[in-house]
Design an enzyme around this catalytic site. Structure first.
Site, PDB file in Angstrom:
ATOM      1  N   ARG A 149       0.857  -1.174   0.000  1.00 48.76           N
ATOM      2  CA  ARG A 149       0.000   0.000   0.000  1.00 48.76           C
ATOM      3  C   ARG A 149       0.901   1.234   0.000  1.00 48.76           C
ATOM      4  NH1 ARG A 149      -1.818  -3.651   3.885  1.00 48.76           N
ATOM      5  NH2 ARG A 149      -3.918  -4.508   3.528  1.00 48.76           N
ATOM      6  N   LYS A 173      -1.204  -2.722   7.958  1.00 46.52           N
ATOM      7  CA  LYS A 173      -2.363  -2.216   8.698  1.00 46.52           C
ATOM      8  C   LYS A 173      -2.516  -2.986  10.004  1.00 46.52           C
ATOM      9  CE  LYS A 173      -6.138  -1.464   6.369  1.00 46.52           C
ATOM     10  NZ  LYS A 173      -7.278  -1.665   5.454  1.00 46.52           N
ATOM     11  N   HIS A 246      -3.044   2.322  -5.726  1.00 47.04           N
ATOM     12  CA  HIS A 246      -3.627   0.987  -5.576  1.00 47.04           C
ATOM     13  C   HIS A 246      -3.695   0.243  -6.905  1.00 47.04           C
ATOM     14  CE1 HIS A 246      -4.541   0.180  -1.473  1.00 47.04           C
ATOM     15  NE2 HIS A 246      -5.520  -0.637  -1.742  1.00 47.04           N
ATOM     16  N   ARG A 249      -0.807  -1.962  -6.928  1.00 45.92           N
ATOM     17  CA  ARG A 249      -1.073  -3.087  -6.018  1.00 45.92           C
ATOM     18  C   ARG A 249      -2.010  -4.088  -6.694  1.00 45.92           C
ATOM     19  NH1 ARG A 249      -1.124  -4.527  -0.485  1.00 45.92           N
ATOM     20  NH2 ARG A 249      -3.135  -5.162   0.387  1.00 45.92           N
ATOM     21  N   HIS A 272      -3.324  -9.391   3.466  1.00 47.21           N
ATOM     22  CA  HIS A 272      -4.757  -9.494   3.744  1.00 47.21           C
ATOM     23  C   HIS A 272      -4.984 -10.462   4.904  1.00 47.21           C
ATOM     24  CE1 HIS A 272      -6.067  -8.193  -0.581  1.00 47.21           C
ATOM     25  NE2 HIS A 272      -5.867  -7.176   0.212  1.00 47.21           N
ATOM     26  N   TYR A 281      -9.237 -10.737  -6.835  1.00 47.72           N
ATOM     27  CA  TYR A 281      -8.230 -10.737  -7.894  1.00 47.72           C
ATOM     28  C   TYR A 281      -8.257 -12.002  -8.751  1.00 47.72           C
ATOM     29  CZ  TYR A 281      -6.261  -6.817  -5.326  1.00 47.72           C
ATOM     30  OH  TYR A 281      -6.080  -5.615  -4.695  1.00 47.72           O
TER      31      TYR A 281
END
Length: 300
Positions: A149, A173, A246, A249, A272, A281
């Site tokens: 990110r 995150k 993004h 990404r 994730h 994806y």
């Protein structure tokens, strides 16, 4: 009587300590709650405990009247549901008026990504003869090579990079760290950037810090600055539209899956926590479908 400011302060502390939320997430909570508090003032509701299901429905209606996207509306209602769930737990209110409020169905949009030819075109237009041009090339290489990110990328420190193992320690995150590999192209560009452009720029402006990416004054590159850099790159490539971070990404994940990577590996690389976040994806391009069909169908 529940003091609104005190309730908000306790909720923010809960998000920081117990939920381990990022500053960005907390800022979103503050903003959404601020809008709700203004709504309460217009309805002359002075206490959080006096909010009922009807008021929650009315607030939802005001959000729809602003033509907000379903995703934005869902986020705001989810924020308030979490807020009141916390208040109930702490004994500040008796019930959660948002618990039975149905969230709008999310719009399932496929992520925008660049084709491999577009990626190559983008890299071919970069001018590495200037310090900032070399910085731009290094930034693009890292974003595409690692799928990080933009906030994660801007927070990379020199000590996070292991050139011998060709990995970067990414601080993700929710304070979740992960190691992400990078390839030879990114390695060569990074080493050149660090040893020349970064060192020379920081020496000229007498700055000292360990952030990998810098601006033209030698200070740490901000997320906003990175956005600007990427949009300038897309202009030089004579391409249409804007290059959102993004998209690199998304391109990283899409290209890995299209070339045979398994979903669990891509999930780990992207950081994730849920496989469902990665499954978006699994779409493939028409070119990839045609390639698979021609190589597998008996009468192709």
């Amino acid at each position: 009587m529940v003091d609104t400011k005190k309730a908000l302060q306790l909720f923010i502390e809960y998000l920081q300590i117990e939920k381990n939320c990022s500053p960005y997430t907390i800022d979103n909570y503050k903003r959404d709650l601020g809008e709700f508090f203004l709504f309460l003032e217009t309805q002359n509701i002075e206490q959080l405990a006096l909010v009922e299901y009807f008021d929650a429905r009315l607030f939802l209606t005001t959000l729809y009247e602003r033509d907000l996207s379903k995703r934005t509306v869902a986020r705001k209602i989810s924020c308030l549901r979490t807020f009141y769930k916390f208040l109930v737990r702490e004994g500040m209110v008796g019930e959660n008026p948002f618990s039975l409020l149905a969230l709008p169905k999310k719009e399932h949009k496929l992520p925008r990504f660049l084709y491999e030819e577009e990626i190559n075109q983008l890299f071919s237009t970069l001018n590495k003869d200037t310090p900032m041009g070399l910085r731009d090339a290094a930034l693009l290489e890292v974003l595409y090579a690692t799928g990080t990110r933009i906030s994660e990328c801007c927070n990379i420190q020199l000590q996070d990079i292991d050139f011998s193992l060709e990995t970067i320690l990414v601080h993700g995150k929710g304070k979740k760290d992960r190691y992400v590999p990078f390839g030879q192209c990114a390695k060569e560009t990074l080493q050149t950037y660090i040893n020349t452009a970064r060192t020379e720029t920081m020496s000229s402006y007498r700055t000292s810090h360990s952030y990998l990416f810098i601006n033209y004054r030698g200070e740490p590159l901000t997320v906003r600055g990175a956005h600007y850099v990427l949009n300038e790159c897309i202009k030089k490539a004579a391409a249409n539209g804007k290059l959102h971070p993004h998209m690199l990404r998304h391109s990283f994940a899409t290209h890995l899956l299209n070339n045979g990577a398994d979903l669990r590996t891509v999930q780990e690389l992207l950081g994730h926590s849920k496989i469902s976040s990665t499954q978006i994806y699994t779409h493939v391009t028409k070119e990839q479908l045609r390639k698979v069909y021609n190589s597998t169908h008996p009468r192709a």
